[in-house]
Design an enzyme around this catalytic site. Structure first.
Site, PDB file in Angstrom:
ATOM      1  N   LYS A 178      -5.331  -7.886   3.371  1.00 53.66           N
ATOM      2  CA  LYS A 178      -4.558  -6.773   2.809  1.00 53.66           C
ATOM      3  C   LYS A 178      -3.157  -7.273   2.441  1.00 53.66           C
ATOM      4  O   LYS A 178      -2.718  -8.329   2.901  1.00 53.66           O
ATOM      5  CB  LYS A 178      -4.473  -5.646   3.833  1.00 53.66           C
ATOM      6  CG  LYS A 178      -3.804  -6.056   5.132  1.00 53.66           C
ATOM      7  CD  LYS A 178      -3.992  -5.025   6.237  1.00 53.66           C
ATOM      8  CE  LYS A 178      -3.384  -5.536   7.542  1.00 53.66           C
ATOM      9  NZ  LYS A 178      -3.724  -4.689   8.679  1.00 53.66           N
ATOM     10  N   ARG A 218      -4.909   6.768  14.209  1.00 50.71           N
ATOM     11  CA  ARG A 218      -4.691   6.507  12.780  1.00 50.71           C
ATOM     12  C   ARG A 218      -5.967   7.014  12.110  1.00 50.71           C
ATOM     13  O   ARG A 218      -6.302   8.180  12.266  1.00 50.71           O
ATOM     14  CB  ARG A 218      -4.423   5.006  12.583  1.00 50.71           C
ATOM     15  CG  ARG A 218      -3.749   4.659  11.294  1.00 50.71           C
ATOM     16  CD  ARG A 218      -3.177   3.233  11.272  1.00 50.71           C
ATOM     17  NE  ARG A 218      -4.190   2.183  11.283  1.00 50.71           N
ATOM     18  CZ  ARG A 218      -3.941   0.882  11.135  1.00 50.71           C
ATOM     19  NH1 ARG A 218      -2.697   0.473  10.939  1.00 50.71           N
ATOM     20  NH2 ARG A 218      -4.897  -0.024  11.153  1.00 50.71           N
ATOM     21  N   HIS A 260      -9.872  -0.018  16.016  1.00 49.88           N
ATOM     22  CA  HIS A 260      -8.743  -0.961  16.001  1.00 49.88           C
ATOM     23  C   HIS A 260      -7.923  -0.770  17.275  1.00 49.88           C
ATOM     24  O   HIS A 260      -7.673   0.356  17.693  1.00 49.88           O
ATOM     25  CB  HIS A 260      -7.895  -0.651  14.757  1.00 49.88           C
ATOM     26  CG  HIS A 260      -6.855  -1.680  14.436  1.00 49.88           C
ATOM     27  ND1 HIS A 260      -7.099  -3.035  14.401  1.00 49.88           N
ATOM     28  CD2 HIS A 260      -5.536  -1.544  14.100  1.00 49.88           C
ATOM     29  CE1 HIS A 260      -5.984  -3.682  14.053  1.00 49.88           C
ATOM     30  NE2 HIS A 260      -5.027  -2.802  13.868  1.00 49.88           N
ATOM     31  N   ARG A 272     -11.954  -9.522  13.354  1.00 44.75           N
ATOM     32  CA  ARG A 272     -11.182  -9.482  12.112  1.00 44.75           C
ATOM     33  C   ARG A 272      -9.972 -10.403  12.247  1.00 44.75           C
ATOM     34  O   ARG A 272      -9.080 -10.157  13.061  1.00 44.75           O
ATOM     35  CB  ARG A 272     -10.755  -8.037  11.826  1.00 44.75           C
ATOM     36  CG  ARG A 272     -11.960  -7.083  11.730  1.00 44.75           C
ATOM     37  CD  ARG A 272     -11.552  -5.702  11.250  1.00 44.75           C
ATOM     38  NE  ARG A 272     -10.608  -5.029  12.102  1.00 44.75           N
ATOM     39  CZ  ARG A 272     -10.932  -4.241  13.122  1.00 44.75           C
ATOM     40  NH1 ARG A 272     -12.213  -4.021  13.431  1.00 44.75           N
ATOM     41  NH2 ARG A 272      -9.981  -3.671  13.838  1.00 44.75           N
ATOM     42  N   TYR A 303      29.715  -9.465   1.170  1.00 43.71           N
ATOM     43  CA  TYR A 303      30.112  -8.055   1.189  1.00 43.71           C
ATOM     44  C   TYR A 303      30.647  -7.639   2.555  1.00 43.71           C
ATOM     45  O   TYR A 303      30.045  -7.960   3.580  1.00 43.71           O
ATOM     46  CB  TYR A 303      28.922  -7.159   0.854  1.00 43.71           C
ATOM     47  CG  TYR A 303      28.517  -7.216  -0.602  1.00 43.71           C
ATOM     48  CD1 TYR A 303      29.357  -6.734  -1.604  1.00 43.71           C
ATOM     49  CD2 TYR A 303      27.279  -7.746  -0.965  1.00 43.71           C
ATOM     50  CE1 TYR A 303      28.979  -6.777  -2.938  1.00 43.71           C
ATOM     51  CE2 TYR A 303      26.890  -7.785  -2.297  1.00 43.71           C
ATOM     52  CZ  TYR A 303      27.754  -7.308  -3.281  1.00 43.71           C
ATOM     53  OH  TYR A 303      27.372  -7.347  -4.587  1.00 43.71           O
ATOM     54  N   CYS A 338      22.882 -10.769   0.123  1.00 47.20           N
ATOM     55  CA  CYS A 338      23.067  -9.943  -1.070  1.00 47.20           C
ATOM     56  C   CYS A 338      21.714  -9.690  -1.736  1.00 47.20           C
ATOM     57  O   CYS A 338      20.685 -10.133  -1.249  1.00 47.20           O
ATOM     58  CB  CYS A 338      23.998 -10.627  -2.049  1.00 47.20           C
ATOM     59  SG  CYS A 338      25.550 -11.190  -1.327  1.00 47.20           S
ATOM     60  N   MET A 339      21.741  -9.018  -2.875  1.00 39.90           N
ATOM     61  CA  MET A 339      20.485  -8.681  -3.546  1.00 39.90           C
ATOM     62  C   MET A 339      19.723  -9.937  -3.991  1.00 39.90           C
ATOM     63  O   MET A 339      18.500 -10.006  -3.854  1.00 39.90           O
ATOM     64  CB  MET A 339      20.760  -7.775  -4.747  1.00 39.90           C
ATOM     65  CG  MET A 339      19.512  -7.115  -5.295  1.00 39.90           C
ATOM     66  SD  MET A 339      19.859  -6.043  -6.698  1.00 39.90           S
ATOM     67  CE  MET A 339      20.843  -4.746  -5.969  1.00 39.90           C
ATOM     68  N   ASP A 340      20.454 -10.938  -4.499  1.00 39.10           N
ATOM     69  CA  ASP A 340      19.789 -12.129  -5.048  1.00 39.10           C
ATOM     70  C   ASP A 340      20.276 -13.442  -4.461  1.00 39.10           C
ATOM     71  O   ASP A 340      19.835 -14.503  -4.902  1.00 39.10           O
ATOM     72  CB  ASP A 340      20.011 -12.186  -6.565  1.00 39.10           C
ATOM     73  CG  ASP A 340      19.655 -10.873  -7.225  1.00 39.10           C
ATOM     74  OD1 ASP A 340      18.466 -10.607  -7.387  1.00 39.10           O
ATOM     75  OD2 ASP A 340      20.589 -10.101  -7.525  1.00 39.10           O
TER      76      ASP A 340
HETATM   77  C1  LIG Z   1      -4.144  -5.474   9.738  1.00 41.87           C
HETATM   78  C2  LIG Z   1      -5.403  -5.186  10.409  1.00 41.87           C
HETATM   79  C3  LIG Z   1      -6.125  -6.206  11.046  1.00 41.87           C
HETATM   80  C4  LIG Z   1      -5.583  -7.584  11.242  1.00 41.87           C
HETATM   81  O1  LIG Z   1      -4.612  -7.571  12.264  1.00 41.87           O
HETATM   82  P1  LIG Z   1      -3.915  -8.893  12.765  1.00 41.87           P
HETATM   83  O2  LIG Z   1      -3.077  -8.467  13.902  1.00 41.87           O
HETATM   84  O3  LIG Z   1      -3.093  -9.378  11.625  1.00 41.87           O
HETATM   85  O4  LIG Z   1      -4.975  -9.860  13.112  1.00 41.87           O
HETATM   86  C5  LIG Z   1      -7.378  -5.908  11.508  1.00 41.87           C
HETATM   87  N1  LIG Z   1      -7.893  -4.664  11.398  1.00 41.87           N
HETATM   88  C6  LIG Z   1      -7.208  -3.656  10.836  1.00 41.87           C
HETATM   89  C7  LIG Z   1      -7.823  -2.315  10.756  1.00 41.87           C
HETATM   90  C8  LIG Z   1      -5.937  -3.874  10.330  1.00 41.87           C
HETATM   91  O5  LIG Z   1      -5.244  -2.854   9.800  1.00 41.87           O
END
Ligand SMILES: *Cc1c(COP(=O)(O)O)cnc(C)c1O
Length: 419
Positions: A42, A147, A179, A238, A284, A334-336
């Protein structure tokens, strides 16, 4: 000296070592032997680049890919198609879908879908009828993160609906998943929270079984669970942050001690080197003032590029002058651009930079913000600590403006063979 990239107006660049990604996948496999791996890519593969990481991970033996957004999944599928990688060899799970999403498009692109609510199921079933494509779904159980996922209370109704959809041939239940919220917390409380989640997951799986739903793959663990909760590995794990070589919690264990190697190195060239007098304010707000005459370097990266402004004042950098200089950002980012301290300068007040002794570094010398600490550069962990955040945010927030340069890109060109 850093070569400027001719195709980019930006001087900074993130190099991503695909060997590190492949090795980290192997290392994580050793923590969960015999379990399938889904590579979590992701957010543009945590800033490392969606398609290159996907291809490397598949060649390193992961059996599926996971992204949050349907849109990312579609882009990923197009890229994999173009690379000649068959959808059957590269299932993609996307777990965020709004009501009214293009479910039919997702099914045509062979995207596996997460289902937490009956309304999602209804919409997916409608798309399955419309396209004649059976949807591959992962049922999500809320085990304590609050979630996505069906709570144990809501699950029986979802299971009943899934059964009907299965009978109609509209869906295939590929997975059951959840999760962990405290997988990186090994305190007594943290372990208790994980144990409670595993227990809830088990109860959820029982509700599925009692309802006659048989998921092919059960999965609960992200990186922290892979490392620290072997009892929760189930059929698949995962792999996320660990694949990129970073620890999910450096306070529990540093990446290096886990055998992981950071894949990303962020560099930029110095764009200016000059001397300022004692007590000169910097950037700044003048929040930092030089103590004595000092050399300052200017770096053409800023918060517009995703360099967290919260890293102002104290984030570490290494400057490769004629000897390496381990120093830090001074004043506000700063920004850049941002400014780094390069140490004391010779000469009395009013002496031009050119006559203030040998400059510790020159314009064009490489400044490394973070990379592999084993190579003597700062880590994303140190940046996170200074900026009051987590290493995930340091790499993920890195702007699209910064070119990604791939090392060991044979991972992208080796002949593809499905596993
Ligand atoms: C981001 C995410 C992961 C991976 O998590 P890590 O801590 O980066 O290994 C696995 N499952 C779900 C649902 C996530 O949102």
């Amino acid at each position: 000296m850093l070569e400027t990239t001719p195709d980019s107006p930006y001087q900074g660049r993130a190099t991503v070592d695909l060997d590190a990604i492949a090795e980290n996948i192997q290392v994580l496999r050793s923590y969960a032997p015999g379990r399938a791996q889904m590579a979590i890519i992701k957010a543009n593969a945590y800033g490392h680049g969606l398609l290159p990481v996907a291809q490397t991970a598949l060649r390193a033996g992961v059996t599926s890919l996971g992204v949050a957004q349907l849109t990312e999944a579609r882009i990923l599928r197009e890229g994999l198609d173009a690379a000649g990688i068959d959808p059957s060899a590269a299932p993609i799970l996307a777990w965020i879908g709004m009501s009214g999403a293009d479910w039919a498009g997702a099914l045509k692109a062979s995207i596996d879908l997460s289902v937490s609510w009956t309304w999602v199921l209804s919409e997916i079933c409608a798309a399955a009828r419309e396209t004649g494509i059976r949807a591959r779904i992962h049922l999500k159980i809320d085990t304590g993160m609050s979630r996505a996922g069906a709570t144990l209370t809501d699950l029986p109704a979802l299971v009943a609906a899934v059964c009907m959809a299965e009978e109609e041939g509209l869906v295939e239940v590929v997975g059951a998943w959840s999760h962990l919220s405290c997988g990186d917390d090994l305190s007594k409380e943290g372990r208790a929270a994980t144990a409670a989640q595993v227990n809830t997951f088990e109860q959820g799986l029982k509700i599925l079984a009692d309802g006659g739903v048989k998921p092919q793959i059960r999965h609960l663990c992200a990186t922290s669970g892979i490392l620290w909760h072997p009892e929760a590995h189930y059929d698949m794990v995962r792999v996320g942050i660990g694949m990129y070589g970073l620890s999910p919690n450096p306070l529990t264990a540093r990446g290096a001690s886990l055998g992981l190697r950071p894949a990303m190195t962020l560099c930029a060239p110095l764009s200016s080197v000059k001397v300022v007098e004692d007590d000169t304010p910097v950037s700044y707000g003048g929040t930092w003032r030089a103590k004595g005459r000092r050399w300052l370097g200017l770096v053409p990266l800023g918060y517009a590029d995703g360099i967290l402004r919260a890293g102002s004042q104290g984030a570490p950098v290494r400057v490769d002058g004629h000897t390496p200089i381990h120093t830090q950002i001074v004043g506000r980012i700063c920004m850049d651009q941002f400014i780094v301290d390069l140490g004391p300068a010779q000469g009395t007040p009013g002496t031009p930079s050119a006559s203030s002794g040998q400059a510790p570094a020159r314009v064009g010398d490489t400044v490394t913000l973070f990379g592999d600490p084993a190579l003597g550069v700062p880590s994303a962990d140190e940046w996170a600590e200074t900026a009051g955040t987590i290493n995930y945010e340091i790499v993920t927030r890195l702007g699209e403006t910064i070119p990604r340069i791939y090392l060991n890109d044979r991972h992208l060109s080796e002949p593809w063979e499905a596993r």
